[in-house]
Design a protein around this motif. Sequence first.
Motif, PDB file in Angstrom:
ATOM      1  N   ILE A   1      31.800  35.943  46.978  1.00 30.63           N
ATOM      2  CA  ILE A   1      31.964  34.840  46.036  1.00 30.63           C
ATOM      3  C   ILE A   1      31.991  35.422  44.630  1.00 30.63           C
ATOM      4  N   GLY A   2      32.591  34.671  43.701  1.00 31.63           N
ATOM      5  CA  GLY A   2      32.597  35.090  42.309  1.00 31.63           C
ATOM      6  C   GLY A   2      31.232  34.874  41.680  1.00 31.63           C
ATOM      7  N   GLU A   3      30.991  35.540  40.548  1.00 34.85           N
ATOM      8  CA  GLU A   3      29.700  35.420  39.883  1.00 34.85           C
ATOM      9  C   GLU A   3      29.518  34.059  39.238  1.00 34.85           C
TER      10      GLU A   3
ATOM     11  N   ALA B   1      31.657  30.093  38.178  1.00 38.07           N
ATOM     12  CA  ALA B   1      32.757  29.202  38.527  1.00 38.07           C
ATOM     13  C   ALA B   1      34.048  29.682  37.882  1.00 38.07           C
ATOM     14  N   GLY B   2      35.091  29.728  38.662  1.00 41.02           N
ATOM     15  CA  GLY B   2      36.389  30.129  38.141  1.00 41.02           C
ATOM     16  C   GLY B   2      36.633  31.626  38.155  1.00 41.02           C
ATOM     17  N   VAL B   3      35.642  32.421  38.575  1.00 44.45           N
ATOM     18  CA  VAL B   3      35.806  33.874  38.630  1.00 44.45           C
ATOM     19  C   VAL B   3      35.919  34.290  40.084  1.00 44.45           C
ATOM     20  N   GLU B   4      37.095  34.719  40.466  1.00 40.30           N
ATOM     21  CA  GLU B   4      37.293  35.150  41.844  1.00 40.30           C
ATOM     22  C   GLU B   4      36.909  36.617  41.995  1.00 40.30           C
ATOM     23  N   PRO B   5      36.333  36.982  43.136  1.00 34.59           N
ATOM     24  CA  PRO B   5      35.933  38.372  43.338  1.00 34.59           C
ATOM     25  C   PRO B   5      37.130  39.299  43.502  1.00 34.59           C
ATOM     26  N   GLN B   6      36.899  40.560  43.225  1.00 32.72           N
ATOM     27  CA  GLN B   6      37.909  41.585  43.461  1.00 32.72           C
ATOM     28  C   GLN B   6      37.821  41.985  44.928  1.00 32.72           C
ATOM     29  N   TRP B   7      38.902  41.816  45.671  1.00 36.40           N
ATOM     30  CA  TRP B   7      38.848  42.088  47.102  1.00 36.40           C
ATOM     31  C   TRP B   7      39.091  43.567  47.360  1.00 36.40           C
ATOM     32  N   PRO B   8      38.169  44.250  48.043  1.00 36.61           N
ATOM     33  CA  PRO B   8      38.340  45.682  48.299  1.00 36.61           C
ATOM     34  C   PRO B   8      39.470  45.928  49.297  1.00 36.61           C
TER      35      PRO B   8
ATOM     36  N   ARG C   1      29.690  25.634  44.470  1.00 35.82           N
ATOM     37  CA  ARG C   1      29.933  24.834  43.272  1.00 35.82           C
ATOM     38  C   ARG C   1      31.230  25.201  42.570  1.00 35.82           C
ATOM     39  N   GLN C   2      31.761  26.419  42.821  1.00 30.34           N
ATOM     40  CA  GLN C   2      33.046  26.763  42.222  1.00 30.34           C
ATOM     41  C   GLN C   2      34.144  25.798  42.664  1.00 30.34           C
TER      42      GLN C   2
END
Length: 293
Positions: free
Chosen positions: A227-229, A231-238, A251-252
């Motif tokens: 999950i992103g840190e 709301a609105g921040v998507e994680p960097q997928w390895p 809640r995002q």
Amino acid sequence: MDGVHHRLRRLFSFGRGILALDTGPAELAARFRAEALMPAARADYLAMLLGTPGLSEHVSGVVLTPDVLEEQPGPAGLMVGVRADSGHERLTDDDRHRVTSGLDGLAARLTRSRDLGVGFAVWSTVAGPAGDPRGMHVLTANGHAAARFAVLCHDLGLVPVIRVGTRITGDDRGWRSATVAAALLSVCGHLHDLDVDVSGVVICIEVGSATEPLTVLPDDLGGVALIGETAGVEPQWPPSPPWPLTFYIGRQATRPALQAWRSSGSVGAGRDALLGCLATAACGPRAVSGARR
């Protein structure tokens, strides 16, 4: 473990994610007050989200609180999970260090949830302030609690989903990343000590754009949900991870849905906002290659 692995494969099928609707009544009431809604709107709010057409195209599982689970079944086509912990409690007198609570009576609660059709359960660990010299005490207490939770889940045929690294404070990203890595090592170490089969365990981690902490995870882990840190921040997928990968979103997605529903008075607007957030989050794991199963 056959039942656990079967449920785990369902959770990670077709790049669909996990939708967390496990916000407690008090916190949800606070959100409603911010949107000028009455607490009684909770039932309508959950009905809006759970009744979203096409929800199963984006998520494979939904996490509910125990009280909601007792009142209504989960949506058709989705695996239902339950929040297993009861928050966190003070570990030190200064209140800066906390430990996840909920082990007392957990076996009975999980048994009841399983009998109601639950397939997985979620436990959130506390990592504490980044760079704190007493942080190891916090990590040890929380890692051991998470491992005991996983043992109970496996005994009942449930998939344990362990959220790692909540309540990390501090602006130094290096310290935060190191704290997350240390929390992961602590959880994995205690899983090993209690002889937990990690191929049936899911780690859920807030990493934002920093994926370095994921390198400490064992290759035979059952799966990772990112999950992103914020709301609105998507994680960097390895790229090419050794384990199945998906997204975990709460809640995002639910906050935009709540705001759209409140501002327009339209259930359809709220559902459209939810689906839009889920579609964006789903772009990550569907593009990742190399995952097992």
